[in-house]
Design a protein around this motif. Structure first.
Motif, PDB file in Angstrom:
ATOM      1  N   ASN A  84       0.673  -0.994  -0.134  1.00 20.83           N
ATOM      2  CA  ASN A  84       0.075   0.009  -0.010  1.00 20.83           C
ATOM      3  C   ASN A  84       1.053   1.278   0.070  1.00 20.83           C
ATOM      4  OD1 ASN A  84      -1.872   2.082   1.220  1.00 20.83           O
ATOM      5  ND2 ASN A  84      -3.163   0.436   1.033  1.00 20.83           N
ATOM      6  N   LYS A  85       0.589   2.057  -1.127  1.00 23.79           N
ATOM      7  CA  LYS A  85       1.540   3.237  -1.083  1.00 23.79           C
ATOM      8  C   LYS A  85       0.703   4.535  -1.241  1.00 23.79           C
ATOM      9  CE  LYS A  85       5.607   1.038  -3.324  1.00 23.79           C
ATOM     10  NZ  LYS A  85       6.503   0.951  -4.367  1.00 23.79           N
ATOM     11  N   SER A  86       0.923   5.664  -0.556  1.00 22.72           N
ATOM     12  CA  SER A  86       0.192   6.754  -0.574  1.00 22.72           C
ATOM     13  C   SER A  86      -1.254   6.435  -0.415  1.00 22.72           C
ATOM     14  CB  SER A  86       0.569   7.577  -1.644  1.00 22.72           C
ATOM     15  OG  SER A  86       1.810   7.776  -1.672  1.00 22.72           O
ATOM     16  N   GLY A  87      -1.527   5.383   0.381  1.00 18.69           N
ATOM     17  CA  GLY A  87      -2.933   5.233   0.724  1.00 18.69           C
ATOM     18  C   GLY A  87      -3.811   4.385  -0.538  1.00 18.69           C
ATOM     19  N   LYS A  88      -3.065   3.831  -1.542  1.00 12.03           N
ATOM     20  CA  LYS A  88      -3.548   3.224  -2.320  1.00 12.03           C
ATOM     21  C   LYS A  88      -2.867   1.681  -2.571  1.00 12.03           C
ATOM     22  CE  LYS A  88      -4.498   7.117  -5.429  1.00 12.03           C
ATOM     23  NZ  LYS A  88      -4.285   7.826  -6.598  1.00 12.03           N
ATOM     24  N   PRO A  89      -3.474   0.625  -2.913  1.00  6.79           N
ATOM     25  CA  PRO A  89      -2.858  -0.537  -3.358  1.00  6.79           C
ATOM     26  C   PRO A  89      -1.729  -0.419  -4.500  1.00  6.79           C
ATOM     27  CG  PRO A  89      -5.157  -0.578  -3.911  1.00  6.79           C
ATOM     28  CD  PRO A  89      -4.830   0.709  -3.385  1.00  6.79           C
ATOM     29  N   ASP A  90      -0.762  -1.244  -4.187  1.00  6.90           N
ATOM     30  CA  ASP A  90       0.277  -1.072  -5.227  1.00  6.90           C
ATOM     31  C   ASP A  90       0.903  -2.618  -5.379  1.00  6.90           C
ATOM     32  OD1 ASP A  90       3.234  -0.677  -6.013  1.00  6.90           O
ATOM     33  OD2 ASP A  90       2.240   1.228  -6.395  1.00  6.90           O
ATOM     34  N   THR A  91       0.813  -3.103  -6.485  1.00  2.37           N
ATOM     35  CA  THR A  91       1.318  -4.589  -6.573  1.00  2.37           C
ATOM     36  C   THR A  91       2.308  -4.677  -7.566  1.00  2.37           C
ATOM     37  OG1 THR A  91      -1.112  -5.425  -5.858  1.00  2.37           O
ATOM     38  CG2 THR A  91       0.347  -6.768  -6.815  1.00  2.37           C
ATOM     39  N   TYR A  92       3.249  -5.282  -7.298  1.00  2.00           N
ATOM     40  CA  TYR A  92       4.518  -5.880  -8.022  1.00  2.00           C
ATOM     41  C   TYR A  92       4.455  -6.996  -8.170  1.00  2.00           C
ATOM     42  CZ  TYR A  92       9.223  -6.378  -9.544  1.00  2.00           C
ATOM     43  OH  TYR A  92      10.631  -6.933 -10.343  1.00  2.00           O
ATOM     44  N   ILE A  93       4.491  -7.645  -9.430  1.00  2.00           N
ATOM     45  CA  ILE A  93       4.524  -9.081  -9.954  1.00  2.00           C
ATOM     46  C   ILE A  93       5.721  -9.404 -10.817  1.00  2.00           C
ATOM     47  CG2 ILE A  93       3.251 -10.662 -11.263  1.00  2.00           C
ATOM     48  CD1 ILE A  93       0.601  -9.218 -10.523  1.00  2.00           C
ATOM     49  N   ILE A  94       6.137 -10.652 -10.348  1.00  2.00           N
ATOM     50  CA  ILE A  94       7.402 -11.129 -11.201  1.00  2.00           C
ATOM     51  C   ILE A  94       6.924 -11.938 -12.068  1.00  2.00           C
ATOM     52  CG2 ILE A  94       9.116 -10.483  -9.784  1.00  2.00           C
ATOM     53  CD1 ILE A  94       9.343 -13.280  -8.898  1.00  2.00           C
ATOM     54  N   THR A  95       7.730 -12.600 -13.148  1.00  2.00           N
ATOM     55  CA  THR A  95       7.060 -13.541 -14.158  1.00  2.00           C
ATOM     56  C   THR A  95       7.407 -14.887 -13.543  1.00  2.00           C
ATOM     57  OG1 THR A  95       9.124 -13.696 -15.269  1.00  2.00           O
ATOM     58  CG2 THR A  95       7.841 -12.091 -16.077  1.00  2.00           C
ATOM     59  N   LEU A 123      -8.133 -10.178  -2.576  1.00  2.00           N
ATOM     60  CA  LEU A 123      -7.787 -10.366  -3.910  1.00  2.00           C
ATOM     61  C   LEU A 123      -8.208  -9.355  -4.924  1.00  2.00           C
ATOM     62  CD1 LEU A 123      -6.656 -12.627  -6.126  1.00  2.00           C
ATOM     63  CD2 LEU A 123      -9.158 -13.541  -6.296  1.00  2.00           C
ATOM     64  N   LYS A 124      -9.289  -8.785  -4.744  1.00  2.00           N
ATOM     65  CA  LYS A 124      -9.732  -7.494  -5.517  1.00  2.00           C
ATOM     66  C   LYS A 124      -8.838  -6.158  -5.269  1.00  2.00           C
ATOM     67  CE  LYS A 124     -13.222  -3.660  -5.300  1.00  2.00           C
ATOM     68  NZ  LYS A 124     -14.652  -3.364  -4.742  1.00  2.00           N
ATOM     69  N   GLU A 125      -8.390  -6.194  -3.942  1.00  2.00           N
ATOM     70  CA  GLU A 125      -7.450  -5.123  -3.644  1.00  2.00           C
ATOM     71  C   GLU A 125      -6.084  -5.370  -4.423  1.00  2.00           C
ATOM     72  OE1 GLU A 125      -6.128  -2.339   0.075  1.00  2.00           O
ATOM     73  OE2 GLU A 125      -6.257  -4.598   0.386  1.00  2.00           O
ATOM     74  N   LEU A 126      -5.677  -6.517  -4.269  1.00  3.09           N
ATOM     75  CA  LEU A 126      -4.428  -6.869  -4.890  1.00  3.09           C
ATOM     76  C   LEU A 126      -4.407  -6.431  -6.517  1.00  3.09           C
ATOM     77  CD1 LEU A 126      -2.308 -10.008  -4.442  1.00  3.09           C
ATOM     78  CD2 LEU A 126      -3.211  -9.746  -7.089  1.00  3.09           C
ATOM     79  N   ILE A 127      -5.457  -6.656  -7.300  1.00  2.00           N
ATOM     80  CA  ILE A 127      -5.602  -6.547  -8.663  1.00  2.00           C
ATOM     81  C   ILE A 127      -5.736  -5.137  -8.827  1.00  2.00           C
ATOM     82  CG2 ILE A 127      -6.905  -6.986 -10.746  1.00  2.00           C
ATOM     83  CD1 ILE A 127      -7.542  -9.714  -9.515  1.00  2.00           C
ATOM     84  N   ALA A 128      -6.627  -4.375  -7.827  1.00  2.99           N
ATOM     85  CA  ALA A 128      -6.481  -2.887  -8.244  1.00  2.99           C
ATOM     86  C   ALA A 128      -5.080  -2.578  -8.034  1.00  2.99           C
ATOM     87  CB  ALA A 128      -7.299  -2.274  -7.065  1.00  2.99           C
ATOM     88  N   GLY A 129      -4.196  -3.131  -7.068  1.00  2.02           N
ATOM     89  CA  GLY A 129      -2.861  -2.572  -7.015  1.00  2.02           C
ATOM     90  C   GLY A 129      -2.085  -2.840  -8.197  1.00  2.02           C
ATOM     91  N   VAL A 130      -2.213  -3.961  -8.895  1.00  2.00           N
ATOM     92  CA  VAL A 130      -1.669  -4.344 -10.249  1.00  2.00           C
ATOM     93  C   VAL A 130      -2.050  -2.952 -11.367  1.00  2.00           C
ATOM     94  CG1 VAL A 130      -1.537  -5.555 -12.466  1.00  2.00           C
ATOM     95  CG2 VAL A 130      -1.783  -6.780  -9.954  1.00  2.00           C
ATOM     96  N   ILE A 131      -3.176  -2.417 -11.578  1.00  2.00           N
ATOM     97  CA  ILE A 131      -3.770  -1.635 -12.304  1.00  2.00           C
ATOM     98  C   ILE A 131      -2.806  -0.337 -11.787  1.00  2.00           C
ATOM     99  CG2 ILE A 131      -5.590  -0.109 -12.838  1.00  2.00           C
ATOM    100  CD1 ILE A 131      -7.481  -2.633 -12.477  1.00  2.00           C
TER     101      ILE A 131
END
Length: 472
Positions: A84-95, A123-131
């Motif tokens: 969570n960065k600056s109050g928003k979900p943020d998701t890093y994904i490796i291959t 899970l919804k939050e994780l994907i929002a973090g990808v976006i």
């Protein structure tokens, strides 16, 4: 580590377990435990675990149940880094075996989980973090295909002859990288109704995508992208001072590289241009309905129409055996390349991406061509037959392409055959791989390739829901 050179023949490294240390205390008698234990998993979704439990209880083929348990959650188990960065979900994904986030792969890796977000808020939050993360990456450099988690890192490709920046792993311009970010965002919005990720950053990313696509139509010269690499591999660099072969500016968009990260021969890559058409229309719908950005939406729609018309005029050729089919690449001058590549978008995958209707006559004729000896990268062996590509080389079949064949098939027999082939070619590891040799599934590349694993899980779950009799 380079995708091209990562070859591992030992079992289950994808789950982080050496072959010599496999546990046989499996709930499925006769199959080793190769999945990460619960305490080692990066993320756990109760909705995904419920789906695995249902599948294993109702599918009689225990090997398929074992494979589904290993493959479907592999992205969540091993590759996601939600923050969570600056109050928003943020998701890093490796291959998987490469510590970098591809725009394409990260979108595709979480795509199959979108159907479960109603049951799992995390899970919804994780994907929002990808976006959210993808929007920042696109703004940083829309021509880059892969990024680091560390914005200051300069990696192994920092010496490439292009406009490299810190935080970028690789700067290979591929149309589909930008399209995938739109595809994920659009489906997320349709599934959830949540508009939180579609903020000023996302709007700027959409404007950047449109600008980049127009730049690569090359109507006013060569465009602003160039790329060369000091390498012995011709597919890793561009000719003509880093701009590739000349094109006729007919409205199509240049893609310097394919979704395999291999250089195009002719820059108008037709499957990626068709992917751009549907992506631009989805972007336009979101811009209009969510952000009321009507001018930008109209610009996206007009560009989609232009590209579609150009594909229909320049991207369809008359094959001497198969009739009117899509070419793989064209230059707008009349030259074209006939083949298909295993990576997505491919010509085979177009209905899966929503780019064409599965019953479209041009697609069906193209499909017949792709799955025949006329496609130079369709390999047949004693273990399997399927599509490969230049990226790994001769006689190496991609499980991803077999999975995609099944996902785009309308024939029960073909779907069942694809599942059987994939079940029989995991090389005794319990996971899918990048490629395997047509005569020997134990000769494979990339034992930890999360996209291939998750996509196979998507295929099994879709078949279980729609045609469960094919799994018995």
């Amino acid at each position: 580590m380079k995708r091209r050179t990562f070859i591992q023949h030992t079992a289950a490294l994808g789950a982080g377990i050496a072959a010599s240390k496999l546990s046989w205390a499996s709930p499925l008698q006769g199959f080793p435990v190769v999945r990460f234990t619960k305490d080692k998993r990066h993320f756990s979704s109760h909705a995904v675990e419920k789906a695995i439990d249902i599948f294993q209880k109702k599918v009689a083929d225990k090997e398929l149940g074992w494979l589904f348990n290993n493959c479907f959650p592999n992205t969540l188990d091993t590759t996601v880094y939600p923050e969570n960065k600056s109050g928003k979900p943020d998701t890093y994904i490796i291959t998987g075996d490469i510590d970098a986030m591809w725009l394409r792969d990260s979108s595709a890796q979480v795509w199959p989980y979108l159907q479960f977000v109603h049951e799992d808020a995390k899970l919804k939050e994780l994907i929002a973090g990808v976006i959210n993360r993808q929007s920042k990456n696109v703004i940083l450099d829309p021509f880059a295909n892969a990024f680091y988690n560390d914005p200051k890192k300069v990696g192994e490709w920092g010496t490439d002859h292009t406009d490299m920046k810190a935080g970028i792993h690789e700067r290979k311009w591929e149309i589909d990288s930008l399209c995938y970010t739109i595809r994920l965002a659009y489906r997320y919005w349709k599934e959830t109704g949540d508009t939180a990720p579609f903020d000023d950053n996302w709007l700027l990313a959409q404007k950047t995508i449109i600008k980049t696509f127009k730049d690569q139509q090359r109507k006013a010269g060569k465009g602003s992208y160039h790329f060369q690499r000091s390498t012995p591999n011709a597919t890793d660099t561009l000719t003509m001072s880093g701009y590739g072969y000349p094109v006729n500016p007919v409205g199509l968009i240049c893609s310097a590289f394919r979704p395999s990260d291999d250089a195009t021969v002719f820059s108008f890559l037709i499957p990626s241009n068709l992917f751009a058409v549907v992506s631009l229309r989805h972007s336009a719908e979101m811009l209009r309905e969510i952000l009321k950005a009507t001018d930008t939406a109209s610009e996206a729609s007009a560009l989609a129409d232009e590209v579609e018309q150009a594909v229909n005029k320049y991207g369809i050729i008359e094959h001497p055996t198969h009739g009117r089919v899509y070419a793989f690449e064209v230059d707008g001058f009349g030259s074209y390349l006939m083949m298909d590549d295993a990576n997505v978008p491919s010509l085979l995958s177009l209905p899966y991406l929503g780019a064409v209707e599965v019953n479209d006559p041009v697609y069906q004729k193209t499909r017949a061509y792709i799955l025949s000896e006329h496609n130079p990268f369709y390999f047949k062996g004693t273990a399997a037959e399927g599509i490969g590509g230049p990226h790994v080389g001769q006689d190496m079949i991609w499980p991803m392409a077999i999975t995609m064949r099944g996902l785009t098939s309308i024939e029960d027999e073909e779907i069942a055959a694809c599942i059987k082939t994939l079940r029989n070619t995991h090389g005794d590891t319990g996971f899918m791989h990048e490629t395997f040799h047509k005569d020997d599934p134990k000769k494979f590349t990339r034992s930890w390739f999360a996209w291939a694993n998750t996509l196979f899980g998507e295929f099994l779950w879709k078949t279980f829901q729609e045609k469960p009799h094919l799994l018995s």
